[in-house]
Design an enzyme around this catalytic site. Structure first.
Site, PDB file in Angstrom:
ATOM      1  N   GLY A 218     -54.097 -52.081 -41.860  1.00 20.47           N
ATOM      2  CA  GLY A 218     -54.390 -51.022 -40.900  1.00 20.47           C
ATOM      3  C   GLY A 218     -55.082 -51.578 -39.670  1.00 20.47           C
ATOM      4  N   SER A 219     -55.978 -50.785 -39.123  1.00 18.21           N
ATOM      5  CA  SER A 219     -56.579 -51.138 -37.831  1.00 18.21           C
ATOM      6  C   SER A 219     -57.539 -52.319 -37.882  1.00 18.21           C
ATOM      7  CB  SER A 219     -57.297 -49.919 -37.246  1.00 18.21           C
ATOM      8  OG  SER A 219     -56.366 -48.931 -36.885  1.00 18.21           O
TER       9      SER A 219
END
Length: 485
Positions: A218-219
């Site tokens: 993810g981020s």
């Protein structure tokens, strides 16, 4: 001597020669390999005739051998079984040694390692009973406990590192298990426990911190994308980048959107530092396409992606796909598509930034100790690579501090301590809640600890989970435990 007898003699001589070669090969060249087979019961039975070395954390044994009156003269005990199950692994008469230090360092613990040759000779000459070496680990007991309590009943993993040395300060994977179920001398009970553990839907035997089905980061992967941008020389932390509410990717019908479907700044523009602070998807997706797939892969490789490490357990290599097109690259730049990683790898990313750009090789065994706890061997910190320049590391640190001060990671704030961090909320299956991530290090200016936390399927928060809210407090508790030790 007639011809038939000569031929028969030659055949007999050849057969004896083959027998000599075969027996010599088995007894010498192949002996070690045969002895090391997990299902070699003769070797296992012989190992139970000598005391197996202890595994030590903070001066206390988390695995030790206790004398018995049975045929198996030593019983393996795990005083803090579930807390350290994936660190110790198990030592079983039925299934051998595996799952952690027990398997990875079996030769040292059993006393069969070549490193202990001279000690074995000394024991033989003095009449001492042979004893395996003990291993002192790098684990910080307070950090391990904080990670375990933080995860609680949630599935996931936590890894903490010393950024300057690579020493592993915490390694927790949930669900855990009790190694004593496999080390018991009750063979029937062990044979029942093994298939039950294998069939358990939570996969408790898998050490999620270094192996298993790897996670999309993810981020948190935006740190790698930001690093690639800064290292290119084209961008600084204050560079202006696109930040629209949605981004139309080439050849893709549905646009990529920010989590709140709002622009990341006035006129659909923002700065790189602000984009990381608020975790702007469109900015980093756009940045990824500008940099290109190979730049992302190369930068990830400098942090350790693609490398199979031993700590001493084997850690599965994290990966960024090859041959990505533009939409794939945009998704990869925000830690989606087919990017896969371990918590260990993401802890290495955070640690490298905190360590001025240098990646240190992670390790779990600090010292090998003799029967009187004298040092036989000691680990030396080893530099793995230079991920980024010191200038890039400083800029990334400033950007990560803003994430915790005023961005998506405020839940990881520690009073009186500058914390650098990055949140991640990773989509991984249609209809499933996202994995919650947080990576960090502290103190930001001179880090003593770097942490990576992943909580599967949003943990207790489910579909409402975010990396900052779910994983951030766990990382905070681990950092505090190390800083207060």
């Amino acid at each position: 001597m007639n011809s038939p007898i000569r031929r028969l003699s030659a055949i007999a001589a050849a057969l004896f020669f083959c027998l000599l070669v075969s027996s010599s090969w088995i007894q010498f060249a192949a002996a070690k390999k045969i002895n090391d087979l997990p299902d070699n019961k003769r070797t296992l039975l012989a190992s139970y005739n000598r005391e197996r070395g202890s595994i030590l954390v903070g001066g206390e044994a988390i695995a030790r051998s206790v004398a018995t009156d049975g045929e198996l003269k030593w019983d393996r005990r795990y005083p803090m079984a579930q807390l350290y199950s994936h660190v110790t692994g198990y030592y079983s008469y039925v299934y051998g040694a595996g799952g952690g230090i027990e398997g990875a360092e079996d030769e040292l613990l059993s006393g069969r390692s070549d490193k202990l040759f001279y000690r074995r000779v000394s024991d033989l000459l003095t009449g001492k009973d042979p004893v395996g070496a003990s291993l002192e680990l790098t684990i910080n007991p307070a950090a391990q406990t904080a990670a375990d309590r933080g995860l609680g009943t949630q599935r996931g993993a936590v890894v903490a590192l010393d950024p300057k040395t690579g020493a592993i300060l915490a390694m927790v994977s949930h669900p855990a298990y009790d190694p004593a179920e496999l080390s018991s001398h009750d063979i029937g009970a062990v044979e029942k426990a093994w298939p039950r553990l294998l069939k358990d839907e939570g996969d408790p035997l898998i050490n999620r911190s270094i192996a298993g089905d790897l996670y999309p980061p993810g981020s948190t992967f935006k740190l790698v994308t930001a690093a690639a941008a800064l290292e290119s020389g084209t961008y600084t932390q204050n560079s202006t980048v696109p930040g629209p509410a949605t981004l139309q990717l080439p050849g893709v019908a549905a646009p990529l959107a920010n989590h709140d479907r709002a622009p990341c700044g006035p006129n659909d523009k923002t700065t790189l530092i602000h984009a990381l602070e608020i975790s702007c998807n469109t900015a980093f997706a756009s940045l990824g396409m500008q940099l290109g797939a190979e730049a992302l892969r190369e930068q990830a490789g400098k942090f350790g992606f693609g490398q199979t490490l031993t700590v001493p357990m084997r850690a599965t290599a994290s990966s960024v796909p090859a041959n990505m097109n533009e939409p794939n690259t945009a998704q990869a730049a925000i830690g989606q598509y087919d990017v896969r990683t371990t918590p260990l790898q993401m802890a290495m990313v955070a640690a490298a930034i905190g360590n001025g750009g240098e990646v240190m090789k992670p390790y779990l065994v600090r010292r090998v100790l003799g029967s009187q706890l004298q040092t036989i061997d000691e680990a030396t910190p080893e530099r793995l690579s230079e991920a980024v320049s010191t200038s890039t590391a400083r800029q990334l640190t400033t950007m990560m501090k803003d994430v915790v001060t005023s961005g998506t990671g405020t839940a990881a704030q520690i009073a009186g301590v500058d914390v650098a961090g990055k949140t991640g909320t990773a989509q991984h299956a249609k209809g499933a809640a996202p994995h919650a991530w947080f990576v960090s290090f502290a103190p930001a200016a001179d880090p003593k600890v770097a942490v990576a936390v992943v909580v599967e399927d949003g943990g207790n928060a489910g579909s409402e989970a975010s990396g900052g809210a779910v994983a951030g407090p766990i990382a905070k508790s681990v950092m505090e435990a190390v800083l207060n030790s």
